[in-house]
Design a protein around this motif. Structure first.
Motif, short mmCIF file in Angstrom:
data_model
loop_
_atom_site.label_atom_id
_atom_site.label_comp_id
_atom_site.label_asym_id
_atom_site.label_seq_id
_atom_site.Cartn_x
_atom_site.Cartn_y
_atom_site.Cartn_z
N VAL A 49 -3.13 20.28 0.02
CA VAL A 49 -4.40 19.62 -0.27
C VAL A 49 -4.11 18.18 -0.69
N ARG A 50 -4.72 17.23 0.01
CA ARG A 50 -4.52 15.83 -0.37
C ARG A 50 -4.98 15.63 -1.81
N TRP A 51 -4.14 14.99 -2.62
CA TRP A 51 -4.37 14.75 -4.04
C TRP A 51 -4.51 16.06 -4.82
N GLY A 52 -3.95 17.13 -4.28
CA GLY A 52 -4.03 18.43 -4.94
C GLY A 52 -2.91 18.61 -5.95
N PRO A 53 -2.85 19.79 -6.56
CA PRO A 53 -1.81 20.07 -7.55
C PRO A 53 -0.42 20.04 -6.93
N ARG A 54 0.56 19.68 -7.76
CA ARG A 54 1.92 19.61 -7.24
C ARG A 54 2.94 19.81 -8.35
N THR A 55 4.03 20.44 -7.96
CA THR A 55 5.12 20.62 -8.91
C THR A 55 5.75 19.28 -9.25
N LEU A 56 5.88 18.43 -8.23
CA LEU A 56 6.51 17.13 -8.46
C LEU A 56 6.04 16.15 -7.41
N ASP A 57 5.69 14.97 -7.88
CA ASP A 57 5.32 13.87 -7.01
C ASP A 57 6.21 12.70 -7.40
N VAL A 58 6.95 12.16 -6.44
CA VAL A 58 7.78 10.99 -6.67
C VAL A 58 7.30 9.91 -5.72
N ASP A 59 6.63 8.90 -6.25
CA ASP A 59 6.13 7.80 -5.43
C ASP A 59 7.03 6.59 -5.60
N VAL A 60 7.38 5.98 -4.48
CA VAL A 60 8.10 4.71 -4.49
C VAL A 60 7.03 3.63 -4.65
N VAL A 61 6.95 3.05 -5.83
CA VAL A 61 5.91 2.07 -6.15
C VAL A 61 6.27 0.72 -5.56
N SER A 62 7.49 0.28 -5.80
CA SER A 62 7.95 -0.99 -5.26
C SER A 62 9.47 -0.97 -5.17
N VAL A 63 9.97 -1.81 -4.28
CA VAL A 63 11.42 -1.94 -4.09
C VAL A 63 11.74 -3.43 -3.98
N ASP A 64 12.77 -3.84 -4.70
CA ASP A 64 13.31 -5.19 -4.57
C ASP A 64 14.65 -5.08 -3.88
N GLY A 65 14.79 -5.79 -2.77
CA GLY A 65 16.06 -5.84 -2.05
C GLY A 65 16.79 -7.12 -2.36
N PRO A 66 17.86 -7.39 -1.64
CA PRO A 66 18.65 -8.59 -1.91
C PRO A 66 17.87 -9.90 -1.71
N ASP A 67 16.82 -9.83 -0.88
CA ASP A 67 16.04 -11.04 -0.60
C ASP A 67 14.70 -11.05 -1.30
N GLY A 68 14.51 -10.16 -2.27
CA GLY A 68 13.25 -10.13 -3.01
C GLY A 68 12.45 -8.88 -2.72
N PRO A 69 11.16 -8.90 -3.03
CA PRO A 69 10.32 -7.71 -2.85
C PRO A 69 10.29 -7.25 -1.40
N VAL A 70 10.28 -5.94 -1.22
CA VAL A 70 10.21 -5.35 0.11
C VAL A 70 8.76 -4.94 0.35
N PHE A 71 8.24 -5.33 1.50
CA PHE A 71 6.89 -4.94 1.92
C PHE A 71 7.04 -4.04 3.14
N SER A 72 6.21 -3.01 3.21
CA SER A 72 6.25 -2.11 4.36
C SER A 72 4.84 -1.65 4.69
N ALA A 73 4.52 -1.71 5.98
CA ALA A 73 3.24 -1.21 6.48
C ALA A 73 3.43 0.07 7.27
N ALA A 74 4.65 0.63 7.23
CA ALA A 74 4.91 1.88 7.94
C ALA A 74 4.08 2.99 7.30
N PRO A 75 3.38 3.78 8.10
CA PRO A 75 2.51 4.83 7.52
C PRO A 75 3.24 5.78 6.57
N GLU A 76 4.53 6.01 6.80
CA GLU A 76 5.30 6.92 5.95
C GLU A 76 5.73 6.27 4.65
N LEU A 77 5.73 4.93 4.62
CA LEU A 77 6.21 4.21 3.43
C LEU A 77 5.47 2.89 3.30
#
Length: 169
Positions: free
Chosen positions: A84-112
């Protein structure tokens, strides 16, 4: 270098143990671990309250996709089921933001999508993030403190700190 801000949530089973499993797995690369907060569920599905936390980790071996795979692996180990979308879960780990060697990483990939969509509107992420990084910036959106200040007061007040629950010594 790849620095990630990860948001954790659990509202099924031993909620604290599920959050601790992430801390234990990432212990060698952890930079900061927020206090634990208890929050009401979001998304309109009736369910139990969540325990939430934010971690900051730094691992030169991982890029944004590596952080996603690691988070999904931890969710799977905790028995996460996506029914169920937004349903109960044992564990949710969301990648909020990532900084790489060149600064913030932006992604428009549907999976990330980076930064994680909805972060700017979720006190459940912003409040614990400020505990571990008072000057935090959400890439493309600005200062986390200002984002939290723009939310209704009731949103921040609903994020209840649980000092009786500890993730990491």
């Amino acid at each position: 270098m790849s620095r990630a801000v990860l948001s954790l949530g659990s509202n099924l089973g031993d909620r604290l143990a599920h959050l601790r499993s992430v801390v234990d797995d990432l212990r060698e690369v952890l930079v900061a671990v927020s206090p634990v907060y208890e929050t009401e569920p979001w998304g309109g599905v009736e369910q139990a309250d969540f325990l939430n936390a934010v971690l900051i980790a730094d691992d030169p071996a991982l890029d944004e996709w590596g952080w996603l795979r690691r988070g999904q692996s931890l969710e799977n180990a905790a028995g996460r089921v996506r029914e169920v979308r937004w349903g109960p879960r044992t564990l949710d780990v969301d990648v909020v933001s990532v900084d790489g060697p060149d600064g913030p990483v932006f992604s428009a990939a549907p999976e990330l999508l980076l930064p994680h969509p909805g972060t700017a509107d979720r006190a459940t992420v912003l409040v614990p993030w400020l505990d571990v990084e008072p000057d935090a910036m959400l890439p493309g959106r600005g200062a986390v403190r200002a984002l939290l200040g723009a939310l209704p007061d009731a949103d921040a007040e609903a994020v209840r700190r649980r000092d009786d629950l500890v993730l990491a010594p």
